[in-house]
Design a protein around this motif. Structure first.
Motif, PDB file in Angstrom:
ATOM      1  N   GLY A  81     -10.639  12.304   5.134  1.00 20.79           N
ATOM      2  CA  GLY A  81     -10.224  11.008   4.717  1.00 20.79           C
ATOM      3  C   GLY A  81     -10.266  10.058   6.167  1.00 20.79           C
ATOM      4  O   GLY A  81      -9.586   9.115   6.069  1.00 20.79           O
ATOM      5  N   ARG A 127     -11.039  -4.361   4.502  1.00 17.91           N
ATOM      6  CA  ARG A 127     -11.315  -3.268   3.845  1.00 17.91           C
ATOM      7  C   ARG A 127     -10.193  -2.020   3.956  1.00 17.91           C
ATOM      8  O   ARG A 127     -10.116  -0.920   4.422  1.00 17.91           O
ATOM      9  CB  ARG A 127     -12.377  -2.366   4.674  1.00 17.91           C
ATOM     10  CG  ARG A 127     -13.680  -3.443   4.689  1.00 17.91           C
ATOM     11  CD  ARG A 127     -15.021  -2.469   5.323  1.00 17.91           C
ATOM     12  NE  ARG A 127     -14.625  -1.928   6.498  1.00 17.91           N
ATOM     13  CZ  ARG A 127     -14.919  -0.567   6.717  1.00 17.91           C
ATOM     14  NH1 ARG A 127     -15.297   0.379   5.844  1.00 17.91           N
ATOM     15  NH2 ARG A 127     -14.534   0.110   7.800  1.00 17.91           N
ATOM     16  N   GLY A 128      -8.986  -2.710   3.710  1.00 19.55           N
ATOM     17  CA  GLY A 128      -7.678  -1.851   3.145  1.00 19.55           C
ATOM     18  C   GLY A 128      -7.079  -1.451   4.672  1.00 19.55           C
ATOM     19  O   GLY A 128      -6.291  -0.472   4.504  1.00 19.55           O
ATOM     20  N   PHE A 129      -6.680  -2.401   5.692  1.00 18.03           N
ATOM     21  CA  PHE A 129      -5.946  -2.020   6.728  1.00 18.03           C
ATOM     22  C   PHE A 129      -4.486  -2.044   6.335  1.00 18.03           C
ATOM     23  O   PHE A 129      -3.555  -1.310   6.968  1.00 18.03           O
ATOM     24  CB  PHE A 129      -6.085  -2.863   8.102  1.00 18.03           C
ATOM     25  CG  PHE A 129      -5.236  -4.044   7.753  1.00 18.03           C
ATOM     26  CD1 PHE A 129      -5.890  -5.149   7.027  1.00 18.03           C
ATOM     27  CD2 PHE A 129      -4.353  -4.674   8.558  1.00 18.03           C
ATOM     28  CE1 PHE A 129      -5.162  -6.515   7.060  1.00 18.03           C
ATOM     29  CE2 PHE A 129      -3.637  -5.673   8.872  1.00 18.03           C
ATOM     30  CZ  PHE A 129      -4.103  -6.636   7.731  1.00 18.03           C
ATOM     31  N   ASN A 130      -4.232  -2.822   5.179  1.00 12.59           N
ATOM     32  CA  ASN A 130      -2.679  -2.794   4.803  1.00 12.59           C
ATOM     33  C   ASN A 130      -2.763  -2.394   3.472  1.00 12.59           C
ATOM     34  O   ASN A 130      -1.806  -3.071   2.541  1.00 12.59           O
ATOM     35  CB  ASN A 130      -2.223  -4.064   5.418  1.00 12.59           C
ATOM     36  CG  ASN A 130      -2.762  -5.352   4.526  1.00 12.59           C
ATOM     37  OD1 ASN A 130      -3.765  -5.083   3.777  1.00 12.59           O
ATOM     38  ND2 ASN A 130      -2.265  -6.557   4.612  1.00 12.59           N
ATOM     39  N   ASP A 131      -3.399  -1.580   2.656  1.00 12.55           N
ATOM     40  CA  ASP A 131      -3.505  -1.565   1.339  1.00 12.55           C
ATOM     41  C   ASP A 131      -2.423  -0.624   0.692  1.00 12.55           C
ATOM     42  O   ASP A 131      -2.531  -0.295  -0.423  1.00 12.55           O
ATOM     43  CB  ASP A 131      -4.913  -1.356   0.756  1.00 12.55           C
ATOM     44  CG  ASP A 131      -5.393   0.099   1.273  1.00 12.55           C
ATOM     45  OD1 ASP A 131      -4.683   0.804   2.337  1.00 12.55           O
ATOM     46  OD2 ASP A 131      -6.370   0.631   0.987  1.00 12.55           O
ATOM     47  N   ILE A 132      -1.520  -0.004   1.565  1.00 13.41           N
ATOM     48  CA  ILE A 132      -0.728   1.095   1.121  1.00 13.41           C
ATOM     49  C   ILE A 132       0.065   0.361  -0.193  1.00 13.41           C
ATOM     50  O   ILE A 132       0.900  -0.912   0.089  1.00 13.41           O
ATOM     51  CB  ILE A 132       0.253   1.553   2.187  1.00 13.41           C
ATOM     52  CG1 ILE A 132       0.649   2.799   1.724  1.00 13.41           C
ATOM     53  CG2 ILE A 132       1.162   0.489   2.821  1.00 13.41           C
ATOM     54  CD1 ILE A 132       1.345   3.568   3.080  1.00 13.41           C
ATOM     55  N   TRP A 154       2.577   2.368  -2.195  1.00 14.85           N
ATOM     56  CA  TRP A 154       3.707   3.298  -2.751  1.00 14.85           C
ATOM     57  C   TRP A 154       4.920   3.210  -1.646  1.00 14.85           C
ATOM     58  O   TRP A 154       5.850   3.895  -2.209  1.00 14.85           O
ATOM     59  CB  TRP A 154       3.194   4.961  -2.731  1.00 14.85           C
ATOM     60  CG  TRP A 154       2.566   5.137  -1.403  1.00 14.85           C
ATOM     61  CD1 TRP A 154       1.049   5.386  -1.234  1.00 14.85           C
ATOM     62  CD2 TRP A 154       3.284   5.654  -0.254  1.00 14.85           C
ATOM     63  NE1 TRP A 154       1.021   5.859   0.009  1.00 14.85           N
ATOM     64  CE2 TRP A 154       2.269   6.320   0.640  1.00 14.85           C
ATOM     65  CE3 TRP A 154       4.639   5.926  -0.131  1.00 14.85           C
ATOM     66  CZ2 TRP A 154       2.690   6.655   1.963  1.00 14.85           C
ATOM     67  CZ3 TRP A 154       4.910   6.547   1.197  1.00 14.85           C
ATOM     68  CH2 TRP A 154       4.149   7.023   2.121  1.00 14.85           C
ATOM     69  N   LEU A 155       5.038   2.310  -0.841  1.00 18.45           N
ATOM     70  CA  LEU A 155       6.432   2.359  -0.201  1.00 18.45           C
ATOM     71  C   LEU A 155       7.384   1.727  -1.029  1.00 18.45           C
ATOM     72  O   LEU A 155       7.227   0.832  -1.747  1.00 18.45           O
ATOM     73  CB  LEU A 155       6.032   1.411   1.068  1.00 18.45           C
ATOM     74  CG  LEU A 155       4.992   1.906   2.087  1.00 18.45           C
ATOM     75  CD1 LEU A 155       4.902   1.058   3.276  1.00 18.45           C
ATOM     76  CD2 LEU A 155       5.986   3.305   2.658  1.00 18.45           C
ATOM     77  N   PRO A 156       8.802   2.169  -0.499  1.00 18.62           N
ATOM     78  CA  PRO A 156      10.032   1.618  -1.440  1.00 18.62           C
ATOM     79  C   PRO A 156       9.896   0.030  -1.269  1.00 18.62           C
ATOM     80  O   PRO A 156       9.512  -0.443  -0.023  1.00 18.62           O
ATOM     81  CB  PRO A 156      10.903   2.370  -0.898  1.00 18.62           C
ATOM     82  CG  PRO A 156      10.533   2.878   0.462  1.00 18.62           C
ATOM     83  CD  PRO A 156       9.181   3.062   0.308  1.00 18.62           C
ATOM     84  N   HIS A 189      11.657  -3.637  -0.166  1.00 16.52           N
ATOM     85  CA  HIS A 189      12.713  -4.133   0.693  1.00 16.52           C
ATOM     86  C   HIS A 189      12.843  -5.461   0.360  1.00 16.52           C
ATOM     87  O   HIS A 189      11.732  -6.243   0.624  1.00 16.52           O
ATOM     88  CB  HIS A 189      12.352  -3.890   2.068  1.00 16.52           C
ATOM     89  CG  HIS A 189      12.700  -2.526   2.322  1.00 16.52           C
ATOM     90  ND1 HIS A 189      14.202  -1.931   2.593  1.00 16.52           N
ATOM     91  CD2 HIS A 189      12.100  -1.138   2.481  1.00 16.52           C
ATOM     92  CE1 HIS A 189      14.003  -0.678   2.765  1.00 16.52           C
ATOM     93  NE2 HIS A 189      12.863  -0.333   2.859  1.00 16.52           N
TER      94      HIS A 189
END
Lengths: 523, 174
Positions: free
Chosen positions: B149, B163-168, B170-172, B174
């Motif tokens: 990966g 291209r996805g530098f901040n694409d996460i 699944w985080l809880p 806030h």
């Protein structure tokens, strides 16, 4: 393109072109002072020569001349000839620094009086205060375009930051943000804005991150008062009968020995080479090396309390996407002795690519458990601990007379033992760093030992009294008034913050002093 | 087999690729089956080469990685022995030492016994040399990066800003 004659004894010779030497060169040249900058490393072109590959850039930019190590620190076992991971290039370690630009805190300039005497430590107050340095921090931040200063917006948070931020908030930490970074969040000073390449440690191929290579050096060059000599390796600083320095002996790019005369010499070779050069310049008049009447040259080597924590999650993080140091937690940076140690530490995101992570995750390790961690590369988030370490006289740079470099001179030996305070702080930071990731569901955390040192400080320290240190509050040697130290080796203590901003602020301040002293014909 | 290897290596030479990235061909569609792959060694003998490749795998085992990636590490060592005779001796004698830890040759041992054999030589210069080499050569092989990966150089693609530098996702919240 200016050329100065080797016999021109009116020039200021600056040894090193990194954060200290590069900045000082430009500041003096802008002021009409003639500067010859001798840099041991090569001149690289950031757009042509930089590549997004960890080992390839390592071989291009790292200082790989032989050094030796001793002491209890683990680096001595895993990387016996690589105590520090710093650069040998024009621009020095501003090529591979991550860009974090934090001011020291007020109490950190007064470590001895704030922390009190700590057994085994050689603590001392700086001869300057935060107030003295504030105007120069202002200038340094403006020069470098530090985000969250001068109206410059912060960088956007990448995946690695967002994981750390979520965990930090879960734990109740308040001072969490994407950092004060010398990386353009918008185009500035003729340089592009960051496009989240990653690879900050490999030299910024966009030039978005401040480096003296493509800011201070070309600006100095355009004044006509500046000559850069790359691949010029200084062997010795010479002095006259009156005990004033009068020039340097160096090997030039063609392997020829040269002597450059000088009115003033400024040493900015980082905290291993700078004391080594002063020690290697010993003479009949200065038997223990230049500027060493106190015996403090090479002592009090500091490298910060470091270490890393990686959190392994169930789902992908892709920490490698975007800036390496993408954000910070500052809540633990205060001095709170109730934690069981003096001083504090910062937590800053850090990501390594697969090649470097394999080498540094657990050096020397092998087998299934180790490779299982690497198999989870995609699902990892990472942070680096940066904390104040205590100066100790026995942590020091000495000349190793049994090992010679390519020019026949003794190499530097770097001796480090952790102080109990360093160990207590690192353990606390490991625990808090792990808690950050565990609070949002990390499957496990990996505690990583310190890498070869990227922050190197303290080996020619600043002191009020000549008996306590090597240089005064201007970085001018106590013993020889036309010899200066212009890098992080002049730090009296390490503070908890990344050193570059303070090195730049001190260089700007030192330039003003040198100009005024030259004007007054004092030196 | 030999001819196949020659022509493959000829191609590699012509295209300027290194021995360690020979595996590029597989991934780029010029398929070489595992069987037709053979380590190409000039200085290191076949037995030593095969034993070293196995040693590399036991040191850094990834079920996702084919033998050829470990072989490539040995090929890179072989390249170094061309100018370093001491290294060749170190490697040859090192494998001999591994072979003499039990009645069978190292390569023929069951995997648990291979592990035990390695532990007997763990402090030797031979071990340190091979381990230090593999941990760099194996993970610096860009052809294995996608398996983990890791996406490698980003500058040619304009970085990760779009291209996805901040694409996460699944985080809880806030």
């Amino acid at each position: 393109m200016t050329k100065f004659n080797l016999n021109d004894d009116s020039v200021v010779v600056i040894i090193g072109s990194g954060a200290g030497g590069g900045t000082l060169s430009n500041e003096l040249a802008q002021n009409g002072i003639k500067v010859v900058c001798l840099e041991a490393g090569k001149l690289l072109d950031f757009n042509k020569d930089f590549v997004n590959k960890e080992w390839e850039m390592f071989s291009k930019e790292a200082w790989l001349d032989k050094r030796t190590t001793s002491g209890e620190w683990r680096v001595a076992k895993d990387f016996p000839n690589l105590p520090a991971w710093i650069c040998k290039t024009v621009g020095g370690s501003t090529l591979h620094w991550a860009g974090a630009s934090l001011r020291f805190q007020e109490h950190e300039f007064k470590a001895l009086s704030q922390y009190g005497h700590v057994e085994g430590a050689n603590l001392l107050d700086w001869p300057i205060t935060l107030k003295d340095l504030e105007p120069y921090y202002d200038k340094a931040e403006y020069k470098m375009g530090v985000t969250r200063t001068n109206g410059i917006p912060g960088l956007p948070g990448n995946n690695n930051y967002r994981v750390m931020e979520a965990g930090a908030k879960e734990l109740g930490y308040k001072e969490v943000h994407t950092g004060r970074m010398a990386i353009n969040s918008q185009p500035r000073d003729g340089r592009a804005a960051c496009r989240q390449l990653g690879f900050c440690f490999q030299g910024c191929k966009m030039g978005a991150k401040w480096s003296t290579l493509y800011t201070e050096i070309p600006k100095a060059d355009s004044t006509g008062n500046f000559e850069l000599r790359p691949e010029a390796h200084v062997l010795k600083i010479t002095h006259n009968k009156a005990g004033k320095v009068d020039g340097v002996v160096y090997i030039d790019a063609n392997g020829q020995q040269q002597q450059q005369k000088a009115r003033i010499v400024c040493v900015a070779g980082n905290s291993i080479e700078s004391p080594r050069l002063l020690l290697n310049s010993a003479s009949a008049m200065f038997k223990n090396g230049l500027a060493n009447s106190s015996g403090q040259v090479g002592k009090n080597y500091m490298r910060h309390v470091t270490g890393s924590v990686y959190g392994v999650f169930e789902k992908p993080v892709n920490m490698h996407r975007g800036t390496t140091m993408a954000g910070i937690i500052q809540d633990e940076a205060k001095h709170k002795p109730s934690r069981g140690f003096v001083g504090g530490y910062e937590m800053e995101t850090l990501s390594l690519g697969l090649p470097f992570l394999a080498a540094f995750l657990n050096p020397g390790s092998w087998g299934k458990e180790f490779t299982a961690d690497l198999d989870d590369y995609e699902n990892m988030a990472g942070m680096w601990i940066v904390g104040e370490d205590l100066p100790q006289e026995s942590n020091r740079i000495t000349l190793n007379h049994n090992e010679k470099d390519q020019y026949g001179l003794p190499v530097a030996n770097v001796h480090v033992d952790d102080h109990p305070n360093d160990i207590a702080m690192r353990n606390h930071a490991y625990q808090q760093g792990s808690a950050v990731y565990e609070s949002i569901g990390a499957l496990r955390t990996i505690k990583v030992p310190p890498y070869p040192s990227t922050h190197n400080m303290g080996t020619n320290r600043m002191s009020e009294k000549a008996s306590d240190g090597v240089v005064n509050k201007w970085g001018q040697s106590h013993d020889i008034d036309n010899l200066f130290v212009s890098d992080g080796s002049q730090f009296t203590t390490s503070a908890a913050e990344n050193p570059t901003l303070t090195i730049v602020a001190l260089a700007i301040r030192q330039a003003e002093y040198i100009a005024a002293q030259m004007q007054a014909n004092n030196i | 087999m030999t001819n196949q290897n020659l022509s493959r290596r000829g191609f590699l030479k012509a295209s300027g690729l290194t021995a360690a990235s020979a595996v590029a061909l597989t991934l780029s569609g010029l398929s070489i089956s595992t069987n037709s792959w053979a380590m190409s060694l000039t200085k290191i003998d076949t037995h030593t080469g095969k034993s070293l490749s196995r040693l590399c795998r036991v040191l850094y085992p990834h079920t996702s990685l084919d033998e050829m990636y470990y072989d490539a590490c040995v090929e890179a060592l072989d390249e170094q022995t061309k100018t370093d005779n001491d290294l060749l001796t170190l490697l040859t004698l090192g494998v001999k030492a591994l072979d003499s830890t039990s009645n069978s040759a190292f390569i023929d041992l069951p995997s648990e016994s291979q592990l035990a054999a390695i532990k007997q030589i763990e402090e030797t210069p031979f071990f340190n040399k091979v381990r230090g080499h593999v941990v760099v050569a194996l993970y610096n092989n860009e052809k294995i990066w996608s398996t983990f990966g890791y996406q490698g150089p980003s500058y040619p693609f304009g970085g990760y800003l779009e291209r996805g530098f901040n694409d996460i996702n699944w985080l809880p919240n806030h």
